[in-house]
Design a protein around this motif. Structure first.
Motif, PDB file in Angstrom:
ATOM      1  N   THR A  69       7.046   2.803   3.521  1.00 45.15           N
ATOM      2  CA  THR A  69       6.307   3.281   2.355  1.00 45.15           C
ATOM      3  C   THR A  69       6.631   4.736   2.043  1.00 45.15           C
ATOM      4  O   THR A  69       6.803   5.106   0.884  1.00 45.15           O
ATOM      5  N   TRP A  70       6.737   5.556   3.059  1.00 39.40           N
ATOM      6  CA  TRP A  70       7.017   6.986   2.860  1.00 39.40           C
ATOM      7  C   TRP A  70       8.354   7.211   2.160  1.00 39.40           C
ATOM      8  O   TRP A  70       8.543   8.247   1.526  1.00 39.40           O
ATOM      9  N   GLU A  71       9.261   6.249   2.227  1.00 36.39           N
ATOM     10  CA  GLU A  71      10.538   6.381   1.524  1.00 36.39           C
ATOM     11  C   GLU A  71      10.445   5.929   0.071  1.00 36.39           C
ATOM     12  O   GLU A  71      11.298   6.278  -0.740  1.00 36.39           O
ATOM     13  N   LEU A  72       9.412   5.168  -0.250  1.00 40.00           N
ATOM     14  CA  LEU A  72       9.255   4.617  -1.596  1.00 40.00           C
ATOM     15  C   LEU A  72       8.307   5.430  -2.468  1.00 40.00           C
ATOM     16  O   LEU A  72       8.533   5.575  -3.666  1.00 40.00           O
ATOM     17  N   ILE A  73       7.226   5.922  -1.877  1.00 41.07           N
ATOM     18  CA  ILE A  73       6.203   6.679  -2.612  1.00 41.07           C
ATOM     19  C   ILE A  73       6.433   8.153  -2.292  1.00 41.07           C
ATOM     20  O   ILE A  73       6.267   8.564  -1.144  1.00 41.07           O
ATOM     21  N   PRO A  74       6.809   8.951  -3.271  1.00 42.30           N
ATOM     22  CA  PRO A  74       7.321  10.308  -3.020  1.00 42.30           C
ATOM     23  C   PRO A  74       6.480  11.219  -2.137  1.00 42.30           C
ATOM     24  O   PRO A  74       7.021  11.966  -1.346  1.00 42.30           O
ATOM     25  N   LEU A  75       5.165  11.203  -2.227  1.00 42.70           N
ATOM     26  CA  LEU A  75       4.361  12.185  -1.502  1.00 42.70           C
ATOM     27  C   LEU A  75       3.646  11.599  -0.283  1.00 42.70           C
ATOM     28  O   LEU A  75       2.778  12.247   0.298  1.00 42.70           O
ATOM     29  N   CYS A  76       4.020  10.392   0.118  1.00 45.27           N
ATOM     30  CA  CYS A  76       3.434   9.782   1.309  1.00 45.27           C
ATOM     31  C   CYS A  76       4.044  10.364   2.575  1.00 45.27           C
ATOM     32  O   CYS A  76       5.228  10.686   2.609  1.00 45.27           O
ATOM     33  N   HIS A  77       3.222  10.461   3.606  1.00 47.97           N
ATOM     34  CA  HIS A  77       3.692  10.927   4.913  1.00 47.97           C
ATOM     35  C   HIS A  77       4.343   9.769   5.669  1.00 47.97           C
ATOM     36  O   HIS A  77       3.884   8.634   5.564  1.00 47.97           O
ATOM     37  N   PRO A  78       5.357  10.052   6.469  1.00 51.65           N
ATOM     38  CA  PRO A  78       5.880   9.008   7.366  1.00 51.65           C
ATOM     39  C   PRO A  78       4.840   8.758   8.460  1.00 51.65           C
ATOM     40  O   PRO A  78       4.331   9.706   9.062  1.00 51.65           O
ATOM     41  N   LEU A  79       4.511   7.508   8.678  1.00 48.35           N
ATOM     42  CA  LEU A  79       3.441   7.176   9.618  1.00 48.35           C
ATOM     43  C   LEU A  79       3.952   6.303  10.754  1.00 48.35           C
ATOM     44  O   LEU A  79       4.841   5.471  10.555  1.00 48.35           O
ATOM     45  N   LEU A  80       3.349   6.477  11.919  1.00 46.65           N
ATOM     46  CA  LEU A  80       3.633   5.625  13.073  1.00 46.65           C
ATOM     47  C   LEU A  80       2.575   4.529  13.109  1.00 46.65           C
ATOM     48  O   LEU A  80       1.551   4.644  13.786  1.00 46.65           O
ATOM     49  N   LEU A  81       2.819   3.476  12.363  1.00 46.98           N
ATOM     50  CA  LEU A  81       1.861   2.382  12.280  1.00 46.98           C
ATOM     51  C   LEU A  81       1.751   1.672  13.625  1.00 46.98           C
ATOM     52  O   LEU A  81       2.761   1.401  14.271  1.00 46.98           O
ATOM     53  N   SER A  82       0.536   1.370  14.025  1.00 49.74           N
ATOM     54  CA  SER A  82       0.339   0.631  15.274  1.00 49.74           C
ATOM     55  C   SER A  82       0.193  -0.857  15.024  1.00 49.74           C
ATOM     56  O   SER A  82       0.354  -1.662  15.941  1.00 49.74           O
ATOM     57  N   LYS A  83      -0.103  -1.231  13.774  1.00 49.79           N
ATOM     58  CA  LYS A  83      -0.237  -2.643  13.434  1.00 49.79           C
ATOM     59  C   LYS A  83       0.043  -2.841  11.950  1.00 49.79           C
ATOM     60  O   LYS A  83      -0.449  -2.083  11.117  1.00 49.79           O
ATOM     61  N   VAL A  84       0.832  -3.856  11.662  1.00 47.59           N
ATOM     62  CA  VAL A  84       1.016  -4.327  10.284  1.00 47.59           C
ATOM     63  C   VAL A  84       0.952  -5.844  10.343  1.00 47.59           C
ATOM     64  O   VAL A  84       1.656  -6.478  11.123  1.00 47.59           O
ATOM     65  N   GLU A  85       0.080  -6.397   9.539  1.00 42.77           N
ATOM     66  CA  GLU A  85      -0.085  -7.845   9.502  1.00 42.77           C
ATOM     67  C   GLU A  85      -0.059  -8.282   8.051  1.00 42.77           C
ATOM     68  O   GLU A  85      -0.677  -7.645   7.194  1.00 42.77           O
ATOM     69  N   VAL A  86       0.656  -9.351   7.772  1.00 41.60           N
ATOM     70  CA  VAL A  86       0.700  -9.910   6.418  1.00 41.60           C
ATOM     71  C   VAL A  86       0.378 -11.397   6.529  1.00 41.60           C
ATOM     72  O   VAL A  86       1.097 -12.144   7.184  1.00 41.60           O
ATOM     73  N   ASN A  87      -0.728 -11.798   5.911  1.00 37.52           N
ATOM     74  CA  ASN A  87      -1.141 -13.206   5.914  1.00 37.52           C
ATOM     75  C   ASN A  87      -0.992 -13.776   4.518  1.00 37.52           C
ATOM     76  O   ASN A  87      -1.381 -13.133   3.526  1.00 37.52           O
ATOM     77  N   ILE A  88      -0.441 -14.964   4.451  1.00 37.89           N
ATOM     78  CA  ILE A  88      -0.175 -15.611   3.165  1.00 37.89           C
ATOM     79  C   ILE A  88      -0.901 -16.948   3.149  1.00 37.89           C
ATOM     80  O   ILE A  88      -0.697 -17.781   4.040  1.00 37.89           O
ATOM     81  N   THR A  89      -1.737 -17.132   2.130  1.00 34.41           N
ATOM     82  CA  THR A  89      -2.555 -18.334   2.027  1.00 34.41           C
ATOM     83  C   THR A  89      -2.326 -19.007   0.683  1.00 34.41           C
ATOM     84  O   THR A  89      -2.570 -18.400  -0.366  1.00 34.41           O
ATOM     85  N   PRO A  90      -1.862 -20.255   0.679  1.00 36.41           N
ATOM     86  CA  PRO A  90      -1.753 -20.985  -0.587  1.00 36.41           C
ATOM     87  C   PRO A  90      -3.138 -21.423  -1.059  1.00 36.41           C
ATOM     88  O   PRO A  90      -3.989 -21.787  -0.251  1.00 36.41           O
ATOM     89  N   ILE A  91      -3.342 -21.347  -2.372  1.00 40.23           N
ATOM     90  CA  ILE A  91      -4.591 -21.813  -2.985  1.00 40.23           C
ATOM     91  C   ILE A  91      -4.189 -22.910  -3.969  1.00 40.23           C
ATOM     92  O   ILE A  91      -3.901 -22.648  -5.142  1.00 40.23           O
ATOM     93  N   SER A  92      -4.134 -24.130  -3.476  1.00 38.70           N
ATOM     94  CA  SER A  92      -3.586 -25.251  -4.254  1.00 38.70           C
ATOM     95  C   SER A  92      -4.367 -25.535  -5.531  1.00 38.70           C
ATOM     96  O   SER A  92      -3.785 -25.888  -6.552  1.00 38.70           O
ATOM     97  N   GLU A  93      -5.702 -25.353  -5.489  1.00 34.76           N
ATOM     98  CA  GLU A  93      -6.537 -25.666  -6.662  1.00 34.76           C
ATOM     99  C   GLU A  93      -6.142 -24.844  -7.889  1.00 34.76           C
ATOM    100  O   GLU A  93      -6.295 -25.288  -9.023  1.00 34.76           O
ATOM    101  N   SER A  94      -5.662 -23.618  -7.659  1.00 38.25           N
ATOM    102  CA  SER A  94      -5.318 -22.738  -8.779  1.00 38.25           C
ATOM    103  C   SER A  94      -3.820 -22.406  -8.832  1.00 38.25           C
ATOM    104  O   SER A  94      -3.417 -21.542  -9.603  1.00 38.25           O
ATOM    105  N   ASN A  95      -3.017 -23.094  -8.003  1.00 40.60           N
ATOM    106  CA  ASN A  95      -1.564 -22.860  -7.961  1.00 40.60           C
ATOM    107  C   ASN A  95      -1.251 -21.379  -7.726  1.00 40.60           C
ATOM    108  O   ASN A  95      -0.440 -20.780  -8.406  1.00 40.60           O
ATOM    109  N   GLN A  96      -1.930 -20.827  -6.727  1.00 39.74           N
ATOM    110  CA  GLN A  96      -1.749 -19.417  -6.397  1.00 39.74           C
ATOM    111  C   GLN A  96      -1.430 -19.260  -4.921  1.00 39.74           C
ATOM    112  O   GLN A  96      -1.711 -20.135  -4.105  1.00 39.74           O
ATOM    113  N   VAL A  97      -0.870 -18.106  -4.635  1.00 36.83           N
ATOM    114  CA  VAL A  97      -0.657 -17.686  -3.257  1.00 36.83           C
ATOM    115  C   VAL A  97      -1.361 -16.342  -3.113  1.00 36.83           C
ATOM    116  O   VAL A  97      -1.160 -15.441  -3.932  1.00 36.83           O
TER     117      VAL A  97
END
Length: 159
Positions: A69-97
């Protein structure tokens, strides 16, 4: 009234000096929604996409994006993240993710931008992998859901 932290006394954009701030545990969650046709969603869920596992690729892209992120957003600090999680859930009723990201660290600055970047890039990756099948998918509702830690304390979107 709250002032903008990235604007100095001369009205110029600058990176905030956080060197005197105390470390604290900081956490942020964000989401993005991708709306698509029923056919596109079913193709993803059945694993019939010729490019491979769409959700696995989007999850990895989101994690990588949070770390950069720090390379993409000009004024963000470089961070030592201890956790990154990305959860993806399909929602079939509305054809969404629904994509939900979580970023965490112990440090001097928050991780809201990292969580937002993770959710956004995961959504963009789903679009990229599926655009040959459907070009009119919609990425929407990219937003911060919750953040904790730091001087500003806890924030949570109302249900």
């Amino acid at each position: 009234m709250t002032t903008f932290t990235h604007i100095n006394s001369h009205g110029e954009a600058n990176m905030v000096d956080v060197s005197n701030k105390q470390d604290s545990v900081r956490e942020a969650r964000a989401e993005a929604i991708v709306t698509m046709s029923q056919e596109t969603l079913q193709m993803i869920l059945k694993g019939d996409h010729h490019k491979g596992d769409v959700f696995a690729t989007a999850r990895i892209a989101g994690i990588q994006a949070a770390k950069r992120t720090w390379e993409l957003i000009p004024l963000c600090h470089p961070l030592l993240l201890s956790k990154v999680e990305v959860n993806i859930t399909p929602i079939s009723e509305s054809n969404q993710v629904r994509i939900e990201s979580l970023c965490k660290l112990s440090g001097k600055t928050g991780v809201e931008m990292e969580a937002l970047t993770a959710a956004s890039v995961a959504a963009l990756t789903i679009y990229d992998m599926c655009k040959a099948v459907q070009k009119d998918m919609v990425i929407e509702t990219v937003r911060l859901l919750e953040k904790s830690g730091g001087k500003s304390g806890h924030f949570k979107v109302e249900a």
